[in-house]
Design an enzyme around this catalytic site. Structure first.
Site, PDB file in Angstrom:
ATOM      1  N   ARG A 268      31.250  21.199  48.375  1.00  0.00           N
ATOM      2  CA  ARG A 268      32.586  20.626  48.301  1.00  0.00           C
ATOM      3  C   ARG A 268      33.333  21.188  47.099  1.00  0.00           C
ATOM      4  O   ARG A 268      34.556  21.269  47.095  1.00  0.00           O
ATOM      5  CB  ARG A 268      32.516  19.094  48.177  1.00  0.00           C
ATOM      6  CG  ARG A 268      31.967  18.417  49.414  1.00  0.00           C
ATOM      7  CD  ARG A 268      31.670  16.966  49.129  1.00  0.00           C
ATOM      8  NE  ARG A 268      30.728  16.827  48.004  1.00  0.00           N
ATOM      9  CZ  ARG A 268      30.385  15.668  47.464  1.00  0.00           C
ATOM     10  NH1 ARG A 268      30.892  14.554  47.927  1.00  0.00           N
ATOM     11  NH2 ARG A 268      29.523  15.635  46.460  1.00  0.00           N
ATOM     12  N   GLY A 281      44.704  33.643  30.919  1.00  0.00           N
ATOM     13  CA  GLY A 281      45.906  34.391  30.562  1.00  0.00           C
ATOM     14  C   GLY A 281      46.553  34.871  31.839  1.00  0.00           C
ATOM     15  O   GLY A 281      46.333  34.303  32.910  1.00  0.00           O
ATOM     16  N   CYS A 284      51.111  34.502  35.263  1.00  0.00           N
ATOM     17  CA  CYS A 284      51.559  33.477  36.210  1.00  0.00           C
ATOM     18  C   CYS A 284      51.091  32.043  35.992  1.00  0.00           C
ATOM     19  O   CYS A 284      51.876  31.124  36.191  1.00  0.00           O
ATOM     20  CB  CYS A 284      51.216  33.922  37.623  1.00  0.00           C
ATOM     21  SG  CYS A 284      52.144  35.398  38.056  1.00  0.00           S
TER      22      CYS A 284
HETATM   23  P1  NAD Z   1      56.495  42.714  37.089  1.00  0.00           P
HETATM   24  O1  NAD Z   1      57.269  42.339  35.889  1.00  0.00           O
HETATM   25  O2  NAD Z   1      55.269  43.566  36.928  1.00  0.00           O
HETATM   26  O3  NAD Z   1      57.450  43.495  38.113  1.00  0.00           O
HETATM   27  C1  NAD Z   1      58.735  43.076  38.442  1.00  0.00           C
HETATM   28  C2  NAD Z   1      59.631  44.311  38.514  1.00  0.00           C
HETATM   29  O4  NAD Z   1      60.894  43.934  39.047  1.00  0.00           O
HETATM   30  C3  NAD Z   1      59.920  44.956  37.152  1.00  0.00           C
HETATM   31  O5  NAD Z   1      59.477  46.299  37.155  1.00  0.00           O
HETATM   32  C4  NAD Z   1      61.444  44.852  37.000  1.00  0.00           C
HETATM   33  O6  NAD Z   1      62.036  45.958  36.347  1.00  0.00           O
HETATM   34  C5  NAD Z   1      61.876  44.778  38.452  1.00  0.00           C
HETATM   35  N1  NAD Z   1      63.209  44.200  38.642  1.00  0.00           N
HETATM   36  C6  NAD Z   1      63.734  43.069  38.120  1.00  0.00           C
HETATM   37  N2  NAD Z   1      64.980  42.869  38.560  1.00  0.00           N
HETATM   38  C7  NAD Z   1      65.281  43.902  39.391  1.00  0.00           C
HETATM   39  C8  NAD Z   1      66.429  44.238  40.160  1.00  0.00           C
HETATM   40  N3  NAD Z   1      67.517  43.464  40.172  1.00  0.00           N
HETATM   41  N4  NAD Z   1      66.391  45.373  40.890  1.00  0.00           N
HETATM   42  C9  NAD Z   1      65.284  46.155  40.888  1.00  0.00           C
HETATM   43  N5  NAD Z   1      64.158  45.875  40.187  1.00  0.00           N
HETATM   44  C10 NAD Z   1      64.158  44.760  39.440  1.00  0.00           C
HETATM   45  O7  NAD Z   1      56.142  41.374  37.831  1.00  0.00           O
HETATM   46  P2  NAD Z   1      54.917  41.108  38.839  1.00  0.00           P
HETATM   47  O8  NAD Z   1      53.689  40.814  38.067  1.00  0.00           O
HETATM   48  O9  NAD Z   1      54.894  42.184  39.854  1.00  0.00           O
HETATM   49  O10 NAD Z   1      55.386  39.734  39.500  1.00  0.00           O
HETATM   50  C11 NAD Z   1      56.464  39.694  40.407  1.00  0.00           C
HETATM   51  C12 NAD Z   1      56.490  38.332  41.061  1.00  0.00           C
HETATM   52  O11 NAD Z   1      55.288  38.128  41.810  1.00  0.00           O
HETATM   53  C13 NAD Z   1      56.570  37.154  40.089  1.00  0.00           C
HETATM   54  O12 NAD Z   1      57.348  36.139  40.695  1.00  0.00           O
HETATM   55  C14 NAD Z   1      55.144  36.684  39.984  1.00  0.00           C
HETATM   56  O13 NAD Z   1      55.061  35.302  39.682  1.00  0.00           O
HETATM   57  C15 NAD Z   1      54.625  36.939  41.374  1.00  0.00           C
HETATM   58  N6  NAD Z   1      53.172  37.192  41.465  1.00  0.00           N
HETATM   59  C16 NAD Z   1      52.554  37.969  40.529  1.00  0.00           C
HETATM   60  C17 NAD Z   1      51.191  38.249  40.661  1.00  0.00           C
HETATM   61  C18 NAD Z   1      50.452  39.083  39.645  1.00  0.00           C
HETATM   62  O14 NAD Z   1      49.236  39.118  39.700  1.00  0.00           O
HETATM   63  N7  NAD Z   1      51.105  39.766  38.728  1.00  0.00           N
HETATM   64  C19 NAD Z   1      50.494  37.767  41.769  1.00  0.00           C
HETATM   65  C20 NAD Z   1      51.174  36.997  42.710  1.00  0.00           C
HETATM   66  C21 NAD Z   1      52.522  36.727  42.549  1.00  0.00           C
HETATM   67  C1  UGA Z   2      46.053  34.532  39.577  1.00  0.00           C
HETATM   68  C2  UGA Z   2      45.533  33.982  40.912  1.00  0.00           C
HETATM   69  O1  UGA Z   2      44.106  34.124  40.933  1.00  0.00           O
HETATM   70  C3  UGA Z   2      46.149  34.732  42.090  1.00  0.00           C
HETATM   71  O2  UGA Z   2      45.728  34.136  43.317  1.00  0.00           O
HETATM   72  C4  UGA Z   2      47.668  34.646  41.980  1.00  0.00           C
HETATM   73  O3  UGA Z   2      48.256  35.394  43.029  1.00  0.00           O
HETATM   74  C5  UGA Z   2      48.107  35.216  40.654  1.00  0.00           C
HETATM   75  O4  UGA Z   2      47.471  34.473  39.583  1.00  0.00           O
HETATM   76  C6  UGA Z   2      49.569  35.091  40.409  1.00  0.00           C
HETATM   77  O5  UGA Z   2      50.259  34.322  41.034  1.00  0.00           O
HETATM   78  O6  UGA Z   2      49.978  35.823  39.500  1.00  0.00           O
HETATM   79  P1  UGA Z   2      45.495  36.640  38.067  1.00  0.00           P
HETATM   80  O7  UGA Z   2      46.232  35.875  37.031  1.00  0.00           O
HETATM   81  O8  UGA Z   2      45.889  38.041  38.321  1.00  0.00           O
HETATM   82  O9  UGA Z   2      45.615  35.885  39.480  1.00  0.00           O
HETATM   83  O10 UGA Z   2      43.932  36.652  37.745  1.00  0.00           O
HETATM   84  P2  UGA Z   2      42.799  35.513  37.812  1.00  0.00           P
HETATM   85  O11 UGA Z   2      41.564  36.135  38.311  1.00  0.00           O
HETATM   86  O12 UGA Z   2      43.259  34.300  38.491  1.00  0.00           O
HETATM   87  O13 UGA Z   2      42.560  35.189  36.275  1.00  0.00           O
HETATM   88  C7  UGA Z   2      43.513  34.468  35.529  1.00  0.00           C
HETATM   89  C8  UGA Z   2      42.914  34.116  34.173  1.00  0.00           C
HETATM   90  O14 UGA Z   2      41.889  33.152  34.320  1.00  0.00           O
HETATM   91  C9  UGA Z   2      42.273  35.301  33.455  1.00  0.00           C
HETATM   92  O15 UGA Z   2      42.572  35.232  32.084  1.00  0.00           O
HETATM   93  C10 UGA Z   2      40.797  35.095  33.696  1.00  0.00           C
HETATM   94  O16 UGA Z   2      39.974  35.672  32.717  1.00  0.00           O
HETATM   95  C11 UGA Z   2      40.695  33.585  33.684  1.00  0.00           C
HETATM   96  N1  UGA Z   2      39.541  33.055  34.421  1.00  0.00           N
HETATM   97  C12 UGA Z   2      39.456  33.236  35.766  1.00  0.00           C
HETATM   98  C13 UGA Z   2      38.565  32.348  33.735  1.00  0.00           C
HETATM   99  O17 UGA Z   2      38.651  32.162  32.504  1.00  0.00           O
HETATM  100  N2  UGA Z   2      37.517  31.848  34.438  1.00  0.00           N
HETATM  101  C14 UGA Z   2      37.389  32.016  35.788  1.00  0.00           C
HETATM  102  O18 UGA Z   2      36.391  31.502  36.363  1.00  0.00           O
HETATM  103  C15 UGA Z   2      38.386  32.725  36.464  1.00  0.00           C
END
Ligand code: NAD
Ligand code: UGA
Length: 471
Positions: A268, A281, A284
Site C-alpha cells: 500500500r 531540490g 518544481c
Molecule cells: P526551462 O526554464 O528549462 O525552459 C523554459 C523555456 O521557455 C526557457 O528556455 C525560456 O527562455 C523559454 N521561454 C519563456 N518564455 C518564452 C516565450 N514567450 N517564447 C519562447 N520561449 C520562451 O523550464 P522547464 O524546466 O522546461 O519547465 C517548463 C515547465 O514545465 C514549467 O511549468 C515546469 O513546472 C514544468 N515541468 C518541468 C519539469 C522539469 O523536470 N524541469 C517536469 C515537468 C513539468
Molecule cells: C519531479 C517529479 O518526480 C516529476 O514527476 C515531475 O514531472 C517534476 O518534478 C516536475 O514537475 O518538475 P524532478 O524534480 O526532476 O521530478 O526529480 P525527482 O526525481 O522527483 O527529484 C526531486 C528531488 O527529490 C531531488 O532533489 C532528489 O534528490 C530528491 N529525492 C527524490 C529524494 O531526496 N529522495 C527520493 O527518494 C527521491
C-alpha cells in the site's frame, strides 16, 4: 473529422520542451516538430554540432537529437513563423514563483505563458490546438483561452482574425530529470484534460504511436491541471516524511535504509521515493507546493494550506540541520578548514542546479568561514559561481575569491581537505577508493554523506570519520 497533425510547434526549449519534443519527433517521423525559444543562446546550443554542448545533460538525449535533428526536429528562434505553420502548439515555458506583486512568494508567475498565448493569438492560422505542458494553477486554461480569442478584433493583417479558432488542452508533463527520456518513452500515464473531443483525439493519436491506450487518461481541464500539482505535492511529501524520520533514526540508533525498506515493502505504501537525503531540490516541487498553498488560501482553505506548507518547512529544516551537523562535528568552527563538496546538481544524471540543496548548504558553510572545493561531473562552472554568488548576496553572507574553488576531479577536491560532503548521488561517489582518499585528506578527516551512497565501512576502516544521513 479529427484534425491531422502535420506540424507541431513547442514554445520553450528547456528541460521539458527539448526532451519531450525529441521523443515526439523520434516516435512520429511524419510530424515536423519545431522547438522555439526567446533565448537565442539556448537554441544555438540545441543546434551545436558537438552533442556534448547541448544545453541539457540527460542520458539518451544526445542519441535522439542525433537521430532527428534536421530531419523532423528543428530548434529555431523564429517564433512567429513556427506558430504560423503549426497545427498544434505546446506551451513549455517556465512558470516560476512570482517575486513581486499580488501572490509574491507563492503564486506562479504566468507572464511567460501569457506572452506566448498572445503570440499564438496573433500569428496562428486556421484551427490551432494549444496544449498546456507547463505546470499551471487550476483554471489557467480559462485565462489562456481568453487571451487566445482576444485578437479577434485586431486590424493587423498578418493576424488574419476571421480564419482562426483555438482548442485548449491540458497535458501536464510528469518526467523527472535524469530519467527524462525513459519517462517520456515509457510513461506511467499520459494525462489529457479538455472539452473538445476532436482536439483530445488529435493529441491522443500522437501518443498512441508509442503509449498503450489504457495509459492515456482523459479528464476535464481543471482535474488535469490540479492532478499535476497534486502529484508533485505527494512526491515531495514522501521525501519530507522520510527525511523527518532520518532525524529520529540518528537520535535512536535506527537506520533509515532499514526503516525505508520495511515500510516500503507494504504494497500500500510502495518502495519508491523513500530515499532520505539533503532535502528535495529541483525547479518544481517547491514552486508547485507554494502554488498549492496559494490556491488553498485563495479558496479559504487555510488548514489545507498550512498542511502543505509543512512539507516545505521540513525540507528547509533538513538542509539547515545538515550544515549545522557539519559545523558541530568539525569542532564548532570551519574557519581555515577546507571542505570538499561532491556534487552540486539537485540530483544525479542532470546538470540542473535549480533549488539544489547544495546551494544553501554551501552558503551556510561559507558563512561559517569554510573554504570550499566543489566538484560535480556535469554542472557548468559558471553555473556554480552564479548560484553561490546569488545565494550569498541574497542572504548577506560575505564571500571572497577564496571562498570556493571549482575542481574538475574528485581527487583534487579531496586533496588537503578536512572533510568531504556528498551532496549529489552521482554513481562515481558510490565507488570512491577510500584508501587512496585517506592518504590525501588532512586528518582528522571526515566524510558527510547526505545521500547514504558511500561505503561507510571501508571509509571508517581507513580512519575517516563518517556521518551518514539517517544512521
Ligand atoms: P526551462 O526554464 O528549462 O525552459 C523554459 C523555456 O521557455 C526557457 O528556455 C525560456 O527562455 C523559454 N521561454 C519563456 N518564455 C518564452 C516565450 N514567450 N517564447 C519562447 N520561449 C520562451 O523550464 P522547464 O524546466 O522546461 O519547465 C517548463 C515547465 O514545465 C514549467 O511549468 C515546469 O513546472 C514544468 N515541468 C518541468 C519539469 C522539469 O523536470 N524541469 C517536469 C515537468 C513539468
Ligand atoms: C519531479 C517529479 O518526480 C516529476 O514527476 C515531475 O514531472 C517534476 O518534478 C516536475 O514537475 O518538475 P524532478 O524534480 O526532476 O521530478 O526529480 P525527482 O526525481 O522527483 O527529484 C526531486 C528531488 O527529490 C531531488 O532533489 C532528489 O534528490 C530528491 N529525492 C527524490 C529524494 O531526496 N529522495 C527520493 O527518494 C527521491
Amino acid at each position: 473529422m479529427n484534425p491531422k497533425i502535420k506540424n507541431i510547434c513547442c514554445i520553450g526549449a528547456g528541460f521539458v520542451g527539448g526532451p519531450s519534443m525529441a521523443v515526439i519527433a523520434s516516435k512520429c517521423p511524419n510530424i515536423n516538430v519545431t522547438v522555439v525559444d526567446i533565448n537565442h543562446k539556448r537554441i544555438e546550443a540545441w543546434n551545436d554540432k558537438n552533442l556534448a554542448n547541448l544545453p541539457i545533460y540527460e542520458p539518451g538525449l544526445d542519441e535522439l537529437i542525433k537521430k532527428c535533428r534536421g530531419k523532423n526536429l528543428f530548434f529555431k528562434t523564429n517564433i512567429e513563423q513556427a506558430i504560423f505553420e503549426a497545427d498544434m502548439i505546446f506551451l513549455s515555458v517556465n512558470t516560476p514563483t512570482k517575486e513581486t506583486g499580488v501572490g509574491a512568494g507563492q503564486a506562479l508567475d504566468l507572464r511567460w505563458v501569457e506572452a506566448s498565448a498572445r503570440q499564438i493569438s496573433k500569428f496562428s492560422t486556421g484551427n490551432t490546438i494549444v496544449v498546456e505542458k507547463s505546470t499551471l494553477p487550476v483554471r489557467t486554461a480559462e485565462t489562456v483561452k481568453s487571451i487566445l480569442i482576444s485578437n479577434k478584433d485586431s486590424k493587423d493583417k498578418k493576424s488574419n482574425p476571421k480564419s482562426k479558432s483555438f482548442s485548449v488542452l491540458s497535458n501536464p508533463e510528469f518526467l523527472a530529470e535524469g530519467t527524462s527520456i525513459n519517462d517520456l518513452e515509457n510513461p506511467d500515464r499520459v494525462l489529457i484534460g479538455g472539452d473538445d473531443s476532436k482536439a483530445i483525439e488529435a493529441l491522443e493519436n500522437i501518443y498512441l504511436n508509442w503509449v498503450e491506450p489504457q495509459k492515456i487518461l482523459k479528464t476535464n481541464l481543471w482535474s488535469s491541471e490540479l492532478s499535476k500539482l497534486t502529484a508533485n505535492a505527494f512526491l515531495a511529501q514522501r521525501i519530507s516524511s522520510i527525511n523527518s524520520i532520518s532525524a529520529i533514526c540518528e537520535s535512536t540508533g535506527a537506520d533509515i535504509s532499514d526503516v525505508a525498506e520495511a515500510v516500503g515493502m507494504d504494497t500500500r505504501i510502495g518502495n519508491n521515493f523513500l530515499k532520505a537525503g539533503p532535502g528535495f531540490g529541483g525547479s518544481c516541487f517547491k514552486k508547485d507546493i507554494l502554488n498549492l498553498v496559494y490556491l488553498s488560501n485563495y479558496y479559504g482553505l487555510e488548514e489545507v494550506a498550512s498542511y502543505w506548507e509543512k512539507i516545505l518547512d521540513i525540507n528547509n529544516w533538513q538542509q539547515k540541520r545538515i550544515s549545522e551537523i557539519i559545523v558541530h562535528k568539525l569542532f564548532g568552527t570551519l574557519s581555515n578548514k577546507c571542505i570538499g563538496i561532491l556534487g552540486f546538481a539537485f540530483k544525479a544524471n542532470t546538470n540542473d542546479t535549480r533549488e539544489s540543496p547544495a546551494i544553501n548548504i554551501c552558503r551556510d558553510l561559507i558563512e561559517e568561514g569554510a573554504k570550499l572545493k566543489i566538484y560535480d561531473p556535469k554542472v557548468n562552472n559558471l553555473q556554480i559561481d552564479l548560484d553561490l554568488k546569488n545565494a550569498c548576496i541574497s542572504s548577506n553572507v560575505e564571500y571572497n575569491n577564496d571562498s570556493w574553488l571549482i575542481e574538475n576531479d574528485l581527487y583534487k577536491t579531496a586533496n588537503n581537505s578536512d572533510a568531504l560532503v556528498v551532496l549529489t548521488e552521482w554513481e562515481e561517489f558510490a565507488n570512491i577508493n577510500w584508501q587512496e582518499i585517506s592518504y590525501i585528506m588532512r586528518s582528522p578527516s571526515w566524510l558527510f554523506d547526505t545521500r547514504g551512497i558511500t561505503n561507510k565501512y571501508i571509509a571508517k576502516k581507513n580512519n575517516i570519520n563518517v556521518w551518514q544521513v539517517g544512521v
